[in-house]
Design an enzyme around this catalytic site. Structure first.
Site, PDB file in Angstrom:
ATOM      1  N   THR A 165       0.834  -1.197   0.000  1.00 51.84           N
ATOM      2  CA  THR A 165       0.000   0.000   0.000  1.00 51.84           C
ATOM      3  C   THR A 165       0.874   1.253   0.000  1.00 51.84           C
ATOM      4  O   THR A 165       2.032   1.225   0.443  1.00 51.84           O
ATOM      5  CB  THR A 165      -0.919   0.047   1.240  1.00 51.84           C
ATOM      6  OG1 THR A 165      -0.127   0.161   2.422  1.00 51.84           O
ATOM      7  CG2 THR A 165      -1.788  -1.183   1.319  1.00 51.84           C
ATOM      8  N   GLU A 166       0.295   2.335  -0.478  1.00 46.78           N
ATOM      9  CA  GLU A 166       1.008   3.614  -0.479  1.00 46.78           C
ATOM     10  C   GLU A 166       1.024   4.198   0.928  1.00 46.78           C
ATOM     11  O   GLU A 166       0.124   3.946   1.729  1.00 46.78           O
ATOM     12  CB  GLU A 166       0.335   4.595  -1.442  1.00 46.78           C
ATOM     13  CG  GLU A 166       0.406   4.169  -2.903  1.00 46.78           C
ATOM     14  CD  GLU A 166      -0.263   5.170  -3.820  1.00 46.78           C
ATOM     15  OE1 GLU A 166      -0.845   6.154  -3.296  1.00 46.78           O
ATOM     16  OE2 GLU A 166      -0.208   4.981  -5.050  1.00 46.78           O
ATOM     17  N   PRO A 167       2.057   5.007   1.240  1.00 46.06           N
ATOM     18  CA  PRO A 167       2.146   5.621   2.575  1.00 46.06           C
ATOM     19  C   PRO A 167       0.930   6.487   2.873  1.00 46.06           C
ATOM     20  O   PRO A 167       0.350   7.101   1.976  1.00 46.06           O
ATOM     21  CB  PRO A 167       3.415   6.460   2.497  1.00 46.06           C
ATOM     22  CG  PRO A 167       4.203   5.886   1.372  1.00 46.06           C
ATOM     23  CD  PRO A 167       3.203   5.358   0.387  1.00 46.06           C
ATOM     24  N   PHE A 176       4.389   0.578   1.862  1.00 43.55           N
ATOM     25  CA  PHE A 176       4.270  -0.307   3.014  1.00 43.55           C
ATOM     26  C   PHE A 176       3.847  -1.708   2.583  1.00 43.55           C
ATOM     27  O   PHE A 176       3.199  -1.890   1.549  1.00 43.55           O
ATOM     28  CB  PHE A 176       3.217   0.227   3.991  1.00 43.55           C
ATOM     29  CG  PHE A 176       3.747   1.238   4.969  1.00 43.55           C
ATOM     30  CD1 PHE A 176       4.116   0.853   6.251  1.00 43.55           C
ATOM     31  CD2 PHE A 176       3.880   2.568   4.605  1.00 43.55           C
ATOM     32  CE1 PHE A 176       4.606   1.778   7.151  1.00 43.55           C
ATOM     33  CE2 PHE A 176       4.361   3.504   5.503  1.00 43.55           C
ATOM     34  CZ  PHE A 176       4.722   3.106   6.787  1.00 43.55           C
ATOM     35  N   GLU A 200       7.441  -4.309  18.749  1.00 44.06           N
ATOM     36  CA  GLU A 200       7.960  -3.268  17.845  1.00 44.06           C
ATOM     37  C   GLU A 200       9.395  -2.926  18.204  1.00 44.06           C
ATOM     38  O   GLU A 200      10.268  -2.845  17.327  1.00 44.06           O
ATOM     39  CB  GLU A 200       7.089  -2.016  17.933  1.00 44.06           C
ATOM     40  CG  GLU A 200       5.728  -2.141  17.302  1.00 44.06           C
ATOM     41  CD  GLU A 200       4.889  -0.890  17.492  1.00 44.06           C
ATOM     42  OE1 GLU A 200       3.924  -0.694  16.731  1.00 44.06           O
ATOM     43  OE2 GLU A 200       5.197  -0.086  18.411  1.00 44.06           O
ATOM     44  N   ARG A 205      11.961  -0.773  16.000  1.00 42.85           N
ATOM     45  CA  ARG A 205      11.043   0.326  15.713  1.00 42.85           C
ATOM     46  C   ARG A 205      11.550   1.590  16.422  1.00 42.85           C
ATOM     47  O   ARG A 205      11.828   1.578  17.611  1.00 42.85           O
ATOM     48  CB  ARG A 205       9.635  -0.011  16.193  1.00 42.85           C
ATOM     49  CG  ARG A 205       8.659   1.174  16.271  1.00 42.85           C
ATOM     50  CD  ARG A 205       8.302   1.695  14.885  1.00 42.85           C
ATOM     51  NE  ARG A 205       7.488   2.903  14.971  1.00 42.85           N
ATOM     52  CZ  ARG A 205       6.155   2.918  14.977  1.00 42.85           C
ATOM     53  NH1 ARG A 205       5.489   1.780  14.923  1.00 42.85           N
ATOM     54  NH2 ARG A 205       5.507   4.065  15.042  1.00 42.85           N
ATOM     55  N   ARG A 214       8.998   3.049   9.168  1.00 41.90           N
ATOM     56  CA  ARG A 214       9.193   2.226  10.364  1.00 41.90           C
ATOM     57  C   ARG A 214       9.435   0.771   9.955  1.00 41.90           C
ATOM     58  O   ARG A 214       8.907   0.316   8.945  1.00 41.90           O
ATOM     59  CB  ARG A 214       7.985   2.326  11.282  1.00 41.90           C
ATOM     60  CG  ARG A 214       6.704   1.749  10.725  1.00 41.90           C
ATOM     61  CD  ARG A 214       5.484   2.524  11.139  1.00 41.90           C
ATOM     62  NE  ARG A 214       5.332   3.749  10.381  1.00 41.90           N
ATOM     63  CZ  ARG A 214       4.216   4.468  10.346  1.00 41.90           C
ATOM     64  NH1 ARG A 214       3.160   4.077  11.021  1.00 41.90           N
ATOM     65  NH2 ARG A 214       4.130   5.571   9.648  1.00 41.90           N
ATOM     66  N   ASP A 217       5.049  -1.692  12.559  1.00 45.11           N
ATOM     67  CA  ASP A 217       3.968  -0.943  13.187  1.00 45.11           C
ATOM     68  C   ASP A 217       2.854  -1.923  13.537  1.00 45.11           C
ATOM     69  O   ASP A 217       2.375  -2.654  12.671  1.00 45.11           O
ATOM     70  CB  ASP A 217       3.450   0.128  12.219  1.00 45.11           C
ATOM     71  CG  ASP A 217       2.507   1.109  12.896  1.00 45.11           C
ATOM     72  OD1 ASP A 217       2.600   1.253  14.121  1.00 45.11           O
ATOM     73  OD2 ASP A 217       1.678   1.720  12.196  1.00 45.11           O
ATOM     74  N   ASP A 219      -0.900  -2.100  15.508  1.00 43.44           N
ATOM     75  CA  ASP A 219      -1.988  -1.315  16.080  1.00 43.44           C
ATOM     76  C   ASP A 219      -3.189  -2.202  16.398  1.00 43.44           C
ATOM     77  O   ASP A 219      -3.551  -3.075  15.601  1.00 43.44           O
ATOM     78  CB  ASP A 219      -2.445  -0.231  15.105  1.00 43.44           C
ATOM     79  CG  ASP A 219      -1.404   0.856  14.918  1.00 43.44           C
ATOM     80  OD1 ASP A 219      -0.881   1.352  15.937  1.00 43.44           O
ATOM     81  OD2 ASP A 219      -1.117   1.215  13.758  1.00 43.44           O
ATOM     82  N   LEU A 233      -4.438   4.966  24.276  1.00 43.35           N
ATOM     83  CA  LEU A 233      -5.086   4.001  23.395  1.00 43.35           C
ATOM     84  C   LEU A 233      -6.533   4.386  23.104  1.00 43.35           C
ATOM     85  O   LEU A 233      -7.262   4.799  24.016  1.00 43.35           O
ATOM     86  CB  LEU A 233      -5.046   2.619  24.067  1.00 43.35           C
ATOM     87  CG  LEU A 233      -5.639   1.430  23.321  1.00 43.35           C
ATOM     88  CD1 LEU A 233      -4.918   1.191  22.000  1.00 43.35           C
ATOM     89  CD2 LEU A 233      -5.563   0.175  24.197  1.00 43.35           C
ATOM     90  N   ARG A 243      -8.680   3.994   5.848  1.00 43.49           N
ATOM     91  CA  ARG A 243      -7.391   3.361   5.593  1.00 43.49           C
ATOM     92  C   ARG A 243      -7.580   2.030   4.865  1.00 43.49           C
ATOM     93  O   ARG A 243      -8.000   1.034   5.459  1.00 43.49           O
ATOM     94  CB  ARG A 243      -6.633   3.161   6.908  1.00 43.49           C
ATOM     95  CG  ARG A 243      -6.438   4.483   7.646  1.00 43.49           C
ATOM     96  CD  ARG A 243      -5.592   4.359   8.866  1.00 43.49           C
ATOM     97  NE  ARG A 243      -5.485   5.633   9.566  1.00 43.49           N
ATOM     98  CZ  ARG A 243      -4.642   5.890  10.558  1.00 43.49           C
ATOM     99  NH1 ARG A 243      -3.839   4.925  10.988  1.00 43.49           N
ATOM    100  NH2 ARG A 243      -4.612   7.078  11.118  1.00 43.49           N
TER     101      ARG A 243
END
Length: 277
Positions: A165-167, A176, A200, A205, A214, A217, A219, A233, A243
């Site tokens: 995927t694109e940043p 990425f 990480e 990281r 990075r 990552d 999440d 969080l 996204r």
């Protein structure tokens, strides 16, 4: 998280253990009473009348007795916490457990029958987004998946394909490699976040540029159906509806999972994102 209404109860199991704050308690040992409520789906066992489809409460009683004899804790709170985790990991059919541990004649200097601690613990479903755009990207993602699967109280159940995927965020950098995994965990959201940050860090990281490049990552996207916010969080993950690197992998492993805020499936949200282009 599915709410399991079926329950097998082991009531007032008498066991012996060397648990307590005082040296004489750990040296001499004492009696404890354990009540265990095991939550699971008993439908198939009830229809088929087969023990293999249910939990063998005789075996569980022996497991509780062996646990009390094998370990030594100062607090019955600790006994309950560790025993709950042990039972949940012992048999995958047990989805949730409620434990009541009673300590007769506790040494408090006053007449008392018992001191009792009750806790309820369960497996939680979490979806974790993974990304990397430095070094050997695939190797970093695979290492993170392996590390998570090795952690006690974690089960990695599904992993999406790795996608390029694109940043996101406007920082010029390499593309990425992204994925999403589904896992079961006994940890709270905050405990899980600490573990993810540790993984990480172990993969080099560095947090220098917001939305910058990075090695790894990780999440938390969803945790059960919880809507949760703390200083460190937010769940569901902020802005995940915009996204593609989250929605596309989510559609692969859980297309009909419902966002607890928007009340839309991953498939519907991804379709809406593509239509906005």
């Amino acid at each position: 998280m599915k709410n399991y209404q079926d329950c097998i109860t082991i009531d007032h199991l008498l066991v012996f253990g060397n648990h307590g704050v005082y040296s004489e308690e750990t040296a001499l040992g004492q009696k404890f009473y354990v009540t265990a409520k095991l939550f699971l789906d008993t439908r198939v066992a009830g229809l088929d009348d087969e023990l293999e489809e249910s939990v063998n409460y005789g075996t569980i009683c022996k497991e509780i007795d062996a646990f009390f004899k094998k370990h030594t804790f100062k607090l019955i709170e600790a006994v309950a916490e560790h025993l709950a985790a042990h039972l949940l990991m012992y048999d995958e059919k047990i989805k949730e457990v409620e434990l009541t541990i009673s300590k007769p004649w506790a040494p408090i200097g006053l007449p008392v029958d018992t001191v009792t601690v009750t806790i309820k613990r369960q497996w939680h479903t979490a979806f974790i987004a993974l990304g990397s755009n430095l070094g050997n990207k695939a190797a970093y993602l695979l290492e993170a998946i392996d590390q998570l699967s090795q952690i006690k109280g974690c089960r990695v159940e599904k992993v999406s394909d790795f996608i390029v995927t694109e940043p996101y965020g406007g920082v010029e950098q390499d593309d990425f490699l992204n994925a999403v995994l589904k896992m079961e965990t006994l940890m709270t959201p905050e405990e899980l976040l600490i573990v993810l940050h540790s993984i990480e860090a172990s993969n080099n990281r560095v947090r220098e540029i917001h939305w910058g490049p990075r090695t790894l990552d990780l999440d938390i996207i969803f945790y059960d159906d919880e809507i949760y916010q703390s200083k460190d969080l937010v769940i569901p993950h902020v802005d995940m509806e915009h996204r593609e690197f989250v929605l596309a992998p989510m559609c692969q492993i859980a297309p009909y999972y419902m966002h607890p805020v928007f009340r839309k499936s991953m498939k519907q949200m991804y379709k809406e994102l593509l239509e906005q282009r």
